[in-house]
Design a protein around this motif. Structure first.
Motif: not given
Lengths: 379, 254
Positions: A222-236
């Motif tokens: 769950m943490t990884a999915i939240v980070l994918a939506g929150r941080s991975s998108s922000a980095f990109a």
């Protein structure tokens, strides 16, 4: 004058057919007579045609398009030597008509849709694009590995200020959403499991279920999915915007490696902060389960004892190892997609979407790989 | 060049005071634009040229004053009146502002689809004519990010012309273009003004463009927060009694 409605009438004699246009030959008028005028022309074969514009007040591009289109349709029907004549055209209208005639293209020559690639061409293009993506992924992985070693040997060269800033944005700022999701997941799972287990008098074992599933699986996932939506998108998005603003090119011309400068602080920060977030998510998830069991009449000490007995140090460590790898994968995907952003306004949007989708797919795959490894090594 | 004619006033700017929040940029500015002329707004960086253009196109409400387009106040009109004013103006933004998800043909077709009830065949014919007029008929299927800056500006003019407006506003049309492309663009503007009677309001500080196309100009100044000179650009060039105007038109350092 301004609102003079366009009217079209026809007068015929043995020698010629005259089309009388009256009013404004503008977009509004043309919209009303376009279909009717075309139908009139297509219904009969005219030979000598005259367009009388004596009572036309305005001609704009729409009006000119109508006249020239009708002329084309008539000329297509005529078999003998004949022509369409424009009469009683004033100087201003003549100028507009001339300009439009110079730029007029018949309907048949107009391309409205771009030619689509056939199946073989499309397959070829997609294969090359896949191979290109694969080669870029391999080279990015290599560059990241080199950058990590460089940091190990020369830790001072890393942008520590940036690192801590990202650490805060990715970790501290995500605490609330991670807590909320984990709490709800723990709560709902405990509640759903408690109902059937009550029938067997095994309600207290919900604590074992929550403890084990949250620490081993749900917390990291769950943490990884939240980070994918929150941080991975922000980095990109951040790196993608820099790419289209030529900031990445500026780094290259200054001899600075964009992977080292932009991607590494993000990847390191995410790798460290994700296990910490998972630890927090585990705790909140277990609290969620506790609330359900306490509300069902079990003492908190019983719940605590069950969880402690069930969850071993290995379970917790396994979850944290997963989190560490997930963190690296999420940040790498975001940075990689950011650096691969295409030019154009949709480039950043596409990079962001791909970062999130790819991160989630990679997390799911990595989770499956971890399950197999843990099974083999009996963790 | 600027013959005295009985031309109709198409835009009237009256006692305009404008700026952003607490920053005053234009103070009590008044001028008129005649139908069919190529009107230039010029001045150094930060003098309020683009602000004035934004106000004239209805994008930024002034603190005070009126903008009358065909005698209708753009900021005090609503509903049908406002729609008719907006249909009558076309704007070319500095970087073209073409929609990136649409090809050039679709970009030009958009205002026609939105504001007219024309048949799709008619819309295609008109859009193609506009693209052909700006020399882009063979590029109709290209996306904005596949074409050069000059082509993008020409496509933006085609889109601004889509509804046959009486007035077209151009924000720095030749900025960043090579001399040949800039000259082609100037020629196109002159051609459209002459043949279709379109009124052009052009914000620029490209001197060659100003002299080639401009029939009347106003010069704004950052410190005065208003107009310091107006007239034909060739006459302004020889105006020696104002140092600011003379240095600007003769490319002299202060």
């Amino acid at each position: 004058m301004e609102n003079a409605k366009l009217k079209l009438s026809i007068s015929e004699n043995s020698l010629e057919t005259t089309f009388f246009f009256k009013g404004n030959l503008d977009a509004e008028g043309v919209a009303k007579v376009w279909v009717k005028a075309k139908a009139l022309i297509l219904k009969t074969s005219y030979e000598n045609v005259i367009f009388d514009l004596s009572q036309v007040l305005i001609i704009d591009f729409a009006g000119a398009a109508l006249l020239l289109h009708l002329e084309t349709l008539i000329l297509k029907q005529i078999t003998k030597e004949s022509s369409v004549k424009f009469v009683n055209v004033n100087l201003k209208h003549e100028q507009t008509l001339q300009l439009c005639r110079k730029n007029f293209i018949t309907s048949e020559k107009i391309i409205v849709h771009k030619k689509q690639d056939d199946f073989i061409t499309a397959t070829g293009k997609n294969t090359f694009s896949f191979l290109d993506e694969l080669s870029a992924t391999i080279s990015f992985t290599g560059e990241i590995t080199i950058a990590v070693f460089k940091t190990i040997f020369k830790p001072k060269t890393l942008r520590w200020k940036e690192f801590f800033l990202i650490f805060e944005k990715t970790g501290v700022d995500a605490l609330f959403i991670v807590a909320l999701i984990s709490f709800i997941v723990g709560l709902v799972m405990a509640f759903q499991a408690a109902m059937p287990m009550r029938m067997f008098g095994a309600e207290i074992y919900v604590a074992n279920l929550i403890g084990l599933s949250v620490t081993r699986e749900l917390g990291p996932l769950m943490t990884a999915i939240v980070l994918a939506g929150r941080s991975s998108s922000a980095f990109a998005a951040e790196i993608g915007t820099m790419k289209i603003n030529e900031e990445v090119d500026a780094l290259l011309t200054m001899g600075i490696d964009p992977v080292y400068f932009l991607a590494l602080p993000r990847i390191l920060a995410a790798a460290i902060v994700t296990p910490l977030l998972v630890l927090f998510a585990d705790l909140v998830g277990i609290i969620g389960g506790a609330i359900v069991l306490v509300s069902l009449g079990h003492p908190i000490s019983a719940y605590y004892a069950q969880v402690i007995n069930q969850v071993s140090c290995m379970d917790l460590t396994g979850g944290l190892i997963k989190a560490f790898v997930f963190g690296i994968l999420i940040a790498s995907t975001g940075c990689f997609k950011g650096l691969r952003t295409q030019t154009g306004p949709s480039g950043v949007g596409m990079a962001t979407t791909q970062a999130v989708v790819n991160s989630i797919i990679i997390i799911a795959l990595a989770d499956a790989v971890f399950s197999i490894i843990f099974y083999i090594f009996n963790i | 060049m600027n013959k005295k004619t009985n031309k109709k006033t198409i835009i009237e700017v009256k006692n305009l005071t404008a700026g952003y929040k607490d920053m005053l940029i234009l103070n009590n500015v008044s001028f008129t634009v005649q139908k069919g002329e190529i009107f230039i707004i010029l001045g150094g960086s930060g003098c309020g040229k683009s602000t004035l253009l934004k106000i004239m196109t209805g994008l930024l409400k002034p603190f005070d004053g009126n903008i009358l387009i065909n005698n209708k106040d753009i900021y005090n009109s609503q509903g049908q009146d406002k729609a008719s004013i907006l249909k009558n103006i076309g704007v070319m933004f500095q970087n073209g502002a073409l929609f990136g998800s649409m090809n050039l043909l679709e970009n030009v077709k958009l205002p026609l689809i939105t504001h007219t009830s024309l048949d799709s065949e008619a819309i295609n014919l008109i859009a193609y004519m506009k693209l052909s007029l700006v020399g882009l008929k063979d590029s109709s299927m290209l996306m904005p990010d596949q074409i050069s800056g000059g082509m993008r500006k020409r496509a933006a003019i085609a889109r601004a012309m889509a509804l046959d407006p009486e007035i077209i506003f151009l924000d720095e049309p030749s900025a960043g273009l090579d001399p040949v492309t800039a000259a082609q663009l100037d020629k196109l503007i002159l051609n459209l003004a002459e043949n279709l009677g379109i009124t052009f309001i052009m914000v620029t500080h490209e001197l060659e463009s100003i002299f080639d196309t401009g029939q009347r100009a106003i010069m704004l100044d950052k410190n005065e927060k208003g107009i310091i000179a107006q007239g034909n650009p060739h006459e302004l060039k020889n105006l020696k009694n104002d140092k600011r105007v003379f240095t600007f038109f003769n490319r002299l350092a202060d």
